[in-house]
Scaffold this motif. Sequence first.
Motif, PDB file in Angstrom:
ATOM      1  N   ALA A   8      -5.102   2.207  -5.627  1.00  0.00           N
ATOM      2  CA  ALA A   8      -4.765   1.280  -4.542  1.00  0.00           C
ATOM      3  C   ALA A   8      -3.253   1.120  -4.426  1.00  0.00           C
ATOM      4  O   ALA A   8      -2.696   1.168  -3.318  1.00  0.00           O
ATOM      5  N   ARG A   9      -2.587   0.945  -5.558  1.00  0.00           N
ATOM      6  CA  ARG A   9      -1.123   0.807  -5.532  1.00  0.00           C
ATOM      7  C   ARG A   9      -0.456   2.080  -5.029  1.00  0.00           C
ATOM      8  O   ARG A   9       0.524   2.028  -4.274  1.00  0.00           O
ATOM      9  N   ASP A  10      -0.987   3.221  -5.449  1.00  0.00           N
ATOM     10  CA  ASP A  10      -0.441   4.497  -4.980  1.00  0.00           C
ATOM     11  C   ASP A  10      -0.546   4.619  -3.464  1.00  0.00           C
ATOM     12  O   ASP A  10       0.414   4.996  -2.782  1.00  0.00           O
ATOM     13  N   LEU A  11      -1.722   4.302  -2.916  1.00  0.00           N
ATOM     14  CA  LEU A  11      -1.937   4.431  -1.475  1.00  0.00           C
ATOM     15  C   LEU A  11      -1.040   3.481  -0.687  1.00  0.00           C
ATOM     16  O   LEU A  11      -0.528   3.838   0.382  1.00  0.00           O
ATOM     17  N   LEU A  12      -0.854   2.286  -1.210  1.00  0.00           N
ATOM     18  CA  LEU A  12       0.032   1.321  -0.547  1.00  0.00           C
ATOM     19  C   LEU A  12       1.489   1.787  -0.595  1.00  0.00           C
ATOM     20  O   LEU A  12       2.220   1.667   0.390  1.00  0.00           O
ATOM     21  N   LYS A  13       1.876   2.327  -1.741  1.00  0.00           N
ATOM     22  CA  LYS A  13       3.273   2.749  -1.935  1.00  0.00           C
ATOM     23  C   LYS A  13       3.702   3.804  -0.931  1.00  0.00           C
ATOM     24  O   LYS A  13       4.828   3.774  -0.420  1.00  0.00           O
ATOM     25  N   LYS A  15       2.126   4.357   1.920  1.00  0.00           N
ATOM     26  CA  LYS A  15       1.608   3.934   3.227  1.00  0.00           C
ATOM     27  C   LYS A  15       0.460   4.817   3.716  1.00  0.00           C
ATOM     28  O   LYS A  15       0.281   5.013   4.924  1.00  0.00           O
ATOM     29  N   ALA A  16      -0.308   5.358   2.779  1.00  0.00           N
ATOM     30  CA  ALA A  16      -1.543   6.036   3.159  1.00  0.00           C
ATOM     31  C   ALA A  16      -2.537   4.993   3.654  1.00  0.00           C
ATOM     32  O   ALA A  16      -3.339   5.253   4.550  1.00  0.00           O
ATOM     33  N   VAL A  17      -2.495   3.812   3.040  1.00  0.00           N
ATOM     34  CA  VAL A  17      -3.207   2.646   3.560  1.00  0.00           C
ATOM     35  C   VAL A  17      -2.152   1.626   3.942  1.00  0.00           C
ATOM     36  O   VAL A  17      -1.340   1.217   3.111  1.00  0.00           O
ATOM     37  N   PHE A  18      -2.152   1.251   5.211  1.00  0.00           N
ATOM     38  CA  PHE A  18      -1.103   0.392   5.742  1.00  0.00           C
ATOM     39  C   PHE A  18      -1.741  -0.773   6.484  1.00  0.00           C
ATOM     40  O   PHE A  18      -2.519  -0.565   7.422  1.00  0.00           O
ATOM     41  N   PHE A  19      -1.466  -1.988   6.050  1.00  0.00           N
ATOM     42  CA  PHE A  19      -2.051  -3.184   6.659  1.00  0.00           C
ATOM     43  C   PHE A  19      -1.084  -3.813   7.652  1.00  0.00           C
ATOM     44  O   PHE A  19       0.099  -3.995   7.358  1.00  0.00           O
ATOM     45  N   ARG A  20      -1.611  -4.169   8.824  1.00  0.00           N
ATOM     46  CA  ARG A  20      -0.800  -4.827   9.847  1.00  0.00           C
ATOM     47  C   ARG A  20      -1.661  -5.859  10.572  1.00  0.00           C
ATOM     48  O   ARG A  20      -1.963  -5.713  11.759  1.00  0.00           O
ATOM     49  N   PRO A  21      -2.065  -6.925   9.863  1.00  0.00           N
ATOM     50  CA  PRO A  21      -2.972  -7.909  10.470  1.00  0.00           C
ATOM     51  C   PRO A  21      -2.358  -8.669  11.641  1.00  0.00           C
ATOM     52  O   PRO A  21      -3.078  -9.140  12.523  1.00  0.00           O
ATOM     53  N   GLU A  22      -1.027  -8.785  11.650  1.00  0.00           N
ATOM     54  CA  GLU A  22      -0.392  -9.543  12.735  1.00  0.00           C
ATOM     55  C   GLU A  22      -0.221  -8.703  13.998  1.00  0.00           C
ATOM     56  O   GLU A  22       0.032  -9.236  15.080  1.00  0.00           O
ATOM     57  N   GLU A  23      -0.364  -7.388  13.890  1.00  0.00           N
ATOM     58  CA  GLU A  23      -0.226  -6.489  15.044  1.00  0.00           C
ATOM     59  C   GLU A  23      -1.255  -5.364  14.895  1.00  0.00           C
ATOM     60  O   GLU A  23      -0.928  -4.252  14.483  1.00  0.00           O
ATOM     61  N   PRO A  24      -2.514  -5.636  15.222  1.00  0.00           N
ATOM     62  CA  PRO A  24      -3.608  -4.699  14.942  1.00  0.00           C
ATOM     63  C   PRO A  24      -3.467  -3.352  15.640  1.00  0.00           C
ATOM     64  O   PRO A  24      -2.886  -3.242  16.722  1.00  0.00           O
ATOM     65  N   LYS A 185      -0.801  -9.117  -3.819  1.00  0.00           N
ATOM     66  CA  LYS A 185      -0.045  -9.306  -5.062  1.00  0.00           C
ATOM     67  C   LYS A 185       1.344  -8.679  -4.999  1.00  0.00           C
ATOM     68  O   LYS A 185       2.308  -9.231  -5.526  1.00  0.00           O
ATOM     69  N   GLU A 186       1.423  -7.504  -4.355  1.00  0.00           N
ATOM     70  CA  GLU A 186       2.676  -6.754  -4.326  1.00  0.00           C
ATOM     71  C   GLU A 186       3.552  -7.087  -3.120  1.00  0.00           C
ATOM     72  O   GLU A 186       4.619  -6.505  -2.944  1.00  0.00           O
ATOM     73  N   GLY A 187       3.091  -7.996  -2.255  1.00  0.00           N
ATOM     74  CA  GLY A 187       3.902  -8.444  -1.133  1.00  0.00           C
ATOM     75  C   GLY A 187       3.858  -7.556   0.100  1.00  0.00           C
ATOM     76  O   GLY A 187       4.692  -7.697   0.994  1.00  0.00           O
ATOM     77  N   TYR A 188       2.873  -6.661   0.182  1.00  0.00           N
ATOM     78  CA  TYR A 188       2.733  -5.837   1.380  1.00  0.00           C
ATOM     79  C   TYR A 188       2.185  -6.660   2.538  1.00  0.00           C
ATOM     80  O   TYR A 188       2.418  -6.331   3.702  1.00  0.00           O
ATOM     81  N   ILE A 189       1.402  -7.678   2.215  1.00  0.00           N
ATOM     82  CA  ILE A 189       0.896  -8.614   3.211  1.00  0.00           C
ATOM     83  C   ILE A 189       1.086 -10.029   2.671  1.00  0.00           C
ATOM     84  O   ILE A 189       1.289 -10.226   1.466  1.00  0.00           O
ATOM     85  N   LYS A 190       1.025 -11.003   3.553  1.00  0.00           N
ATOM     86  CA  LYS A 190       1.056 -12.395   3.110  1.00  0.00           C
ATOM     87  C   LYS A 190      -0.278 -12.731   2.461  1.00  0.00           C
ATOM     88  O   LYS A 190      -1.337 -12.345   2.958  1.00  0.00           O
ATOM     89  N   ALA A 191      -0.231 -13.433   1.356  1.00  0.00           N
ATOM     90  CA  ALA A 191      -1.456 -13.775   0.640  1.00  0.00           C
ATOM     91  C   ALA A 191      -2.440 -14.508   1.539  1.00  0.00           C
ATOM     92  O   ALA A 191      -3.650 -14.297   1.453  1.00  0.00           O
ATOM     93  N   GLU A 192      -1.905 -15.342   2.432  1.00  0.00           N
ATOM     94  CA  GLU A 192      -2.787 -16.129   3.300  1.00  0.00           C
ATOM     95  C   GLU A 192      -3.437 -15.283   4.396  1.00  0.00           C
ATOM     96  O   GLU A 192      -4.342 -15.745   5.105  1.00  0.00           O
TER      97      GLU A 192
END
Length: 214
Positions: A8-13, A15-24, A185-192
């Motif tokens: 999971a950390r590798d994919l996030l690092k 950006k193979a998995v990239f979260f953008r909840p504020e701009e879908p 946890k790693e700050g890629y998204i806001k916890a909330e």
Amino acid sequence: MDTKRLIARDLLKIKAVFFRPEEPFTWASGIKSPVYCDNRLTLTSTEVRRDVEEALASAVKEYFPDAEVLMGTATAGIAHAAITAHLMGLPMGYVRSGAKDHGRQNRIEGKLERGQKVVVIEDLISTGGSVLEVVDALKEEGAEVLGVVSIFTYGMKKAADRFAAAGVEAHSVTDFDTTVDEAAKEGYIKAEDAWRLIAFRNDPSDESWIGEKK
């Protein structure tokens, strides 16, 4: 660190998995999605590629120790099946999305004997439909399909129901929930904002997660 969290950390690092909840993102189906997933990017990072392929090999050994052949899904699973098979000393091939319209008109590429025990290697599982078509194609050619191993799964109920109905065992080296947790946890998204992602996973057709939490 366990394998799911490492991958999971590798994919996030990368950006193979990239979260953008504020701009879908918008899928071809029109569904709004807070996540973009492109596991092909793992191939261009030597460190992440090593982690992923070793994790795939370990999963095959753990869950399907009798595997005789690995078959990749076209096109994203082909390279992963090839590298994993190399690590394991196994033959491999791949299954096209449809038969060729020329030559021998093969759908399955690579030598496959009737009765051979096969594990399908997939990069990503969402609803499970495409990989189960691959399983069906292999069974039609007489293969004994032991199951599916993928890099990432959304963990959607629709996929679980489909695999259960087909009697197919599937495992992934990491999953959506673990990746969301690591992203927070790693700050890629806001916890909330983690609730938005889980709400999407639970029902992609329900867009109530877009906007502020009620």
